[in-house]
Design a protein around this motif. Structure first.
Motif, PDB file in Angstrom:
ATOM      1  N   MET A 187       0.834  -1.298  -0.013  1.00  0.00           N
ATOM      2  CA  MET A 187      -0.099  -0.033   0.073  1.00  0.00           C
ATOM      3  C   MET A 187       0.967   1.146   0.022  1.00  0.00           C
ATOM      4  O   MET A 187       1.946   1.389   0.619  1.00  0.00           O
ATOM      5  N   GLU A 223      -6.300   2.723   2.095  1.00  0.00           N
ATOM      6  CA  GLU A 223      -7.648   2.046   1.496  1.00  0.00           C
ATOM      7  C   GLU A 223      -8.543   1.689   2.629  1.00  0.00           C
ATOM      8  O   GLU A 223      -9.540   1.430   2.464  1.00  0.00           O
ATOM      9  N   LYS A 235     -13.535   2.493   1.989  1.00  0.00           N
ATOM     10  CA  LYS A 235     -14.166   1.063   1.699  1.00  0.00           C
ATOM     11  C   LYS A 235     -15.377   1.003   0.751  1.00  0.00           C
ATOM     12  O   LYS A 235     -15.758   0.045   0.327  1.00  0.00           O
ATOM     13  N   ALA A 279     -13.747   3.710  -3.216  1.00  0.00           N
ATOM     14  CA  ALA A 279     -12.712   2.815  -2.889  1.00  0.00           C
ATOM     15  C   ALA A 279     -12.165   2.250  -4.029  1.00  0.00           C
ATOM     16  O   ALA A 279     -10.737   2.126  -3.957  1.00  0.00           O
ATOM     17  N   ILE A 307      -9.447   5.032  -4.563  1.00  0.00           N
ATOM     18  CA  ILE A 307      -8.304   5.124  -3.687  1.00  0.00           C
ATOM     19  C   ILE A 307      -7.333   3.807  -4.038  1.00  0.00           C
ATOM     20  O   ILE A 307      -6.038   3.848  -4.195  1.00  0.00           O
ATOM     21  N   LYS A 308      -8.007   2.715  -4.374  1.00  0.00           N
ATOM     22  CA  LYS A 308      -7.221   1.640  -4.806  1.00  0.00           C
ATOM     23  C   LYS A 308      -6.234   1.826  -5.977  1.00  0.00           C
ATOM     24  O   LYS A 308      -5.011   1.547  -5.929  1.00  0.00           O
ATOM     25  N   ALA A 347      -3.573   4.089  -5.156  1.00  0.00           N
ATOM     26  CA  ALA A 347      -2.373   3.131  -4.018  1.00  0.00           C
ATOM     27  C   ALA A 347      -1.394   2.348  -5.193  1.00  0.00           C
ATOM     28  O   ALA A 347      -0.306   2.572  -4.852  1.00  0.00           O
ATOM     29  N   SER A 392      -8.372   9.125   3.988  1.00  0.00           N
ATOM     30  CA  SER A 392      -8.050   8.405   2.967  1.00  0.00           C
ATOM     31  C   SER A 392      -6.687   8.829   2.190  1.00  0.00           C
ATOM     32  O   SER A 392      -6.108   7.916   1.623  1.00  0.00           O
TER      33      SER A 392
END
Ligand SMILES: [Zn+2]
Length: 147
Positions: free
Chosen positions: A1, A7, A11, A16, A19-20, A23, A118
């Motif tokens: 991460m 992350e 959620k 989500a 943000i994934k 990352a 986040s």
């Protein structure tokens, strides 16, 4: 991460996934050179601060303004005296221009395990809930998770 985003604090739903993706790219989405790639709402600058409407507003909300420290810092103790003064000016200007007679200010700083953020890059939320919204629940109001 990536250390730029958390992350665990993002959620739900489309956000989500956003943000994934950030990352995986291992970039800070709030640094000015990256912000343009991840943030589509108009921005304006005031001294050390970038001011913009949140792309993913809390609900139910009338106003949700993001106040992002332009330079990448993470802790409130890194905010200079001039930046604090400018933050006060931004709040005065935004609340006046938007006729915000009430609201809340939440600044998230430092280790994201304790903040609910986040994004680690220091930022604040200037928020006004919307008690007139059809989905407003007086028992719940507008809730902000912190850590
Ligand atoms: Zn940054």
């Amino acid at each position: 991460m990536s250390s730029f985003v958390n992350e665990q604090n993002a959620k739900r739903g489309h956000y989500a996934g956003v943000i994934k993706d950030i990352a995986e790219k291992a970039v800070c989405p709030f640094c000015p050179d990256q912000l343009v790639n991840f943030h589509k709402n108009p921005i304006r600058k005031h001294g050390h601060w970038i001011v913009t409407n949140n792309m993913y507003p809390y609900k139910p909300v009338k106003q949700h303004i993001l106040l992002i420290h332009e330079e990448h810092i993470e802790h409130a103790n890194e905010i200079s005296s001039s930046a604090w003064a400018e933050l006060r000016e931004v709040i005065e200007q935004e609340t006046t221009d938007r006729n915000m007679i009430g609201g809340a200010l939440t600044m998230r700083f430092g280790d994201t395990r304790f903040t609910g953020a986040s994004v680690a890059h220091l930022h604040a939320h200037l928020v006004q809930s919307d008690p007139d919204a059809s989905d407003y629940d007086p028992e719940q109001g507008l809730r902000v998770r912190i850590g």
